[in-house]
Scaffold this motif. Structure first.
Motif, PDB file in Angstrom:
ATOM      1  N   ARG A 215       0.827  -1.210   0.000  1.00 25.95           N
ATOM      2  CA  ARG A 215       0.000   0.000   0.000  1.00 25.95           C
ATOM      3  C   ARG A 215       0.858   1.257   0.000  1.00 25.95           C
ATOM      4  O   ARG A 215       0.576   2.226  -0.724  1.00 25.95           O
ATOM      5  CB  ARG A 215      -0.921  -0.006   1.216  1.00 25.95           C
ATOM      6  CG  ARG A 215      -2.044  -1.019   1.135  1.00 25.95           C
ATOM      7  CD  ARG A 215      -2.779  -1.106   2.457  1.00 25.95           C
ATOM      8  NE  ARG A 215      -3.862  -2.077   2.432  1.00 25.95           N
ATOM      9  CZ  ARG A 215      -4.383  -2.629   3.520  1.00 25.95           C
ATOM     10  NH1 ARG A 215      -3.899  -2.311   4.719  1.00 25.95           N
ATOM     11  NH2 ARG A 215      -5.366  -3.501   3.422  1.00 25.95           N
ATOM     12  N   LYS A 218       2.957   1.452  -3.474  1.00 24.22           N
ATOM     13  CA  LYS A 218       2.142   1.639  -4.674  1.00 24.22           C
ATOM     14  C   LYS A 218       1.130   2.778  -4.534  1.00 24.22           C
ATOM     15  O   LYS A 218       0.590   3.256  -5.538  1.00 24.22           O
ATOM     16  CB  LYS A 218       1.387   0.343  -5.010  1.00 24.22           C
ATOM     17  CG  LYS A 218       2.282  -0.890  -5.153  1.00 24.22           C
ATOM     18  CD  LYS A 218       3.142  -0.832  -6.386  1.00 24.22           C
ATOM     19  CE  LYS A 218       3.901  -2.144  -6.575  1.00 24.22           C
ATOM     20  NZ  LYS A 218       4.764  -2.142  -7.778  1.00 24.22           N
ATOM     21  N   GLY A 219       0.860   3.178  -3.294  1.00 25.01           N
ATOM     22  CA  GLY A 219      -0.144   4.219  -3.077  1.00 25.01           C
ATOM     23  C   GLY A 219      -1.549   3.747  -3.407  1.00 25.01           C
ATOM     24  O   GLY A 219      -2.438   4.561  -3.700  1.00 25.01           O
ATOM     25  N   LYS A 220      -1.769   2.437  -3.352  1.00 25.49           N
ATOM     26  CA  LYS A 220      -3.061   1.852  -3.709  1.00 25.49           C
ATOM     27  C   LYS A 220      -3.329   0.644  -2.816  1.00 25.49           C
ATOM     28  O   LYS A 220      -2.424   0.125  -2.163  1.00 25.49           O
ATOM     29  CB  LYS A 220      -3.055   1.387  -5.179  1.00 25.49           C
ATOM     30  CG  LYS A 220      -2.801   2.495  -6.178  1.00 25.49           C
ATOM     31  CD  LYS A 220      -2.629   1.918  -7.571  1.00 25.49           C
ATOM     32  CE  LYS A 220      -2.295   3.040  -8.560  1.00 25.49           C
ATOM     33  NZ  LYS A 220      -2.021   2.508  -9.903  1.00 25.49           N
ATOM     34  N   SER A 221      -4.579   0.224  -2.815  1.00 29.23           N
ATOM     35  CA  SER A 221      -4.920  -0.996  -2.086  1.00 29.23           C
ATOM     36  C   SER A 221      -4.354  -2.207  -2.814  1.00 29.23           C
ATOM     37  O   SER A 221      -4.013  -2.134  -4.007  1.00 29.23           O
ATOM     38  CB  SER A 221      -6.441  -1.133  -1.968  1.00 29.23           C
ATOM     39  OG  SER A 221      -7.005  -1.416  -3.244  1.00 29.23           O
ATOM     40  N   ASP A 223      -6.072  -4.749  -3.643  1.00 32.76           N
ATOM     41  CA  ASP A 223      -7.054  -5.070  -4.676  1.00 32.76           C
ATOM     42  C   ASP A 223      -6.807  -4.245  -5.941  1.00 32.76           C
ATOM     43  O   ASP A 223      -6.874  -4.775  -7.062  1.00 32.76           O
ATOM     44  CB  ASP A 223      -8.465  -4.820  -4.148  1.00 32.76           C
ATOM     45  CG  ASP A 223      -9.539  -5.168  -5.158  1.00 32.76           C
ATOM     46  OD1 ASP A 223      -9.540  -6.303  -5.658  1.00 32.76           O
ATOM     47  OD2 ASP A 223     -10.372  -4.294  -5.473  1.00 32.76           O
ATOM     48  N   GLU A 224      -6.513  -2.964  -5.781  1.00 37.05           N
ATOM     49  CA  GLU A 224      -6.239  -2.111  -6.945  1.00 37.05           C
ATOM     50  C   GLU A 224      -4.962  -2.547  -7.667  1.00 37.05           C
ATOM     51  O   GLU A 224      -4.921  -2.570  -8.900  1.00 37.05           O
ATOM     52  CB  GLU A 224      -6.127  -0.653  -6.504  1.00 37.05           C
ATOM     53  CG  GLU A 224      -7.455  -0.029  -6.086  1.00 37.05           C
ATOM     54  CD  GLU A 224      -7.292   1.338  -5.454  1.00 37.05           C
ATOM     55  OE1 GLU A 224      -8.162   2.200  -5.679  1.00 37.05           O
ATOM     56  OE2 GLU A 224      -6.293   1.555  -4.719  1.00 37.05           O
ATOM     57  N   VAL A 225      -3.947  -2.883  -6.893  1.00 36.88           N
ATOM     58  CA  VAL A 225      -2.698  -3.357  -7.509  1.00 36.88           C
ATOM     59  C   VAL A 225      -2.956  -4.656  -8.256  1.00 36.88           C
ATOM     60  O   VAL A 225      -2.483  -4.863  -9.384  1.00 36.88           O
ATOM     61  CB  VAL A 225      -1.602  -3.552  -6.442  1.00 36.88           C
ATOM     62  CG1 VAL A 225      -0.352  -4.175  -7.062  1.00 36.88           C
ATOM     63  CG2 VAL A 225      -1.264  -2.219  -5.779  1.00 36.88           C
ATOM     64  N   ARG A 227      -5.736  -5.700  -9.631  1.00 42.63           N
ATOM     65  CA  ARG A 227      -6.494  -5.448 -10.853  1.00 42.63           C
ATOM     66  C   ARG A 227      -5.591  -4.884 -11.957  1.00 42.63           C
ATOM     67  O   ARG A 227      -5.782  -5.183 -13.133  1.00 42.63           O
ATOM     68  CB  ARG A 227      -7.655  -4.495 -10.580  1.00 42.63           C
ATOM     69  CG  ARG A 227      -8.759  -5.119  -9.719  1.00 42.63           C
ATOM     70  CD  ARG A 227      -9.815  -4.090  -9.332  1.00 42.63           C
ATOM     71  NE  ARG A 227     -10.777  -4.647  -8.413  1.00 42.63           N
ATOM     72  CZ  ARG A 227     -11.886  -5.299  -8.780  1.00 42.63           C
ATOM     73  NH1 ARG A 227     -12.146  -5.451 -10.079  1.00 42.63           N
ATOM     74  NH2 ARG A 227     -12.720  -5.785  -7.898  1.00 42.63           N
ATOM     75  N   GLU A 228      -4.614  -4.087 -11.566  1.00 38.24           N
ATOM     76  CA  GLU A 228      -3.673  -3.554 -12.563  1.00 38.24           C
ATOM     77  C   GLU A 228      -2.768  -4.644 -13.101  1.00 38.24           C
ATOM     78  O   GLU A 228      -2.541  -4.772 -14.312  1.00 38.24           O
ATOM     79  CB  GLU A 228      -2.827  -2.438 -11.948  1.00 38.24           C
ATOM     80  CG  GLU A 228      -3.566  -1.140 -11.757  1.00 38.24           C
ATOM     81  CD  GLU A 228      -2.640  -0.011 -11.301  1.00 38.24           C
ATOM     82  OE1 GLU A 228      -1.424  -0.280 -11.160  1.00 38.24           O
ATOM     83  OE2 GLU A 228      -3.127   1.088 -11.082  1.00 38.24           O
TER      84      GLU A 228
END
Length: 232
Positions: A215, A218-221, A223-225, A227-228
């Motif tokens: 987190r 990447k500055g993201k959850s 789950d967001e990572v 999905r990317e």
């Protein structure tokens, strides 16, 4: 952190198909770890190798310092991704089987969890819904005093309320100090309970880190990572 599972240069092939491609990783003790990846990424193959249900093409797995075998089976409590209980059995018979087969099975804990689900010991499994059977299997698996609980897709195909129950059960009933390895592709639901995450794709480890580090870096959850990384 002390290492519980040590995986060294592990490869598994099915003929010409490479399911796991020379992976090496350590799983620490006392953590809840997400084994994350789409279908066909090698998650179930890795889990079966850890349980001694498959033999590696090359490489080794050590659990508690022991190579996978009879000694490690006593350390691992495994929830497969499909129902393995006899539909004709009654709950009391299943409890007796677990008590006889696993020395570390805590029957009182299992009965307490089944009572909370309003599952009577006289019930036959064939009278239960699919979701109730899955919750019962999880209760049985989490009632062992294991060093590692390996759960293969425990929240797939169940409704949100059942997912909440499953996550609470994992958090509240694992043996103190034990590791939990959860295989899933439903990241958003499981992320709140994870300490670490491992991303698998085409049998290779793409990412392995703590949830906190993922987190922050990447500055993201997670789950967001995810999905990317796995965007079609």
């Amino acid at each position: 952190m002390e290492t519980l599972v040590n995986i060294q240069n592990l490869t598994k092939k099915y003929g010409s198909v490479v399911a796991l491609d020379n992976i090496s990783i350590n799983l620490p003790q006392g953590r809840i770890i997400g084994l994350l990846g789409p279908n066909g990424s090698g998650k179930t193959t890795l889990i079966k190798l850890m349980n001694g249900l498959l033999q590696p093409t090359s490489g080794e797995i050590f659990i508690g310092g022991e190579p996978v075998g009879l000694e490690t089976k006593a350390m691992v409590s495994y929830l497969p991704d499909r129902n393995y209980l006899n539909n004709g059995d009654r709950v009391k018979n299943v409890l007796k089987q677990f008590e006889q087969f696993y020395e570390d099975f805590d029957r009182d804990k299992a009965e307490e969890m089944l009572d909370s689900l309003q599952i009577s010991s006289k019930m036959k499994l064939k009278s239960m819904s699919k979701g109730t059977k899955e919750k019962m299997q999880l209760a049985l698996v989490m009632s062992r005093q294991a060093k590692i609980y390996i759960l293969d897709e425990p929240i797939a195909g169940v409704d949100p309320a059942a997912r909440d129950f499953i996550l609470r059960t994992i958090m509240d009933h694992r043996h103190p100090g034990a590791t939990v390895l959860i295989s899933t592709h439903l990241i958003a639901d499981i992320e709140p309970v994870l300490d670490d995450a491992i991303f698998l794709q085409y049998g290779r480890i793409l990412l392995a880190n703590t949830v906190q580090n993922i987190r922050s870096e990447k500055g993201k959850s997670v789950d967001e990572v995810f999905r990317e990384v796995f965007r079609c």
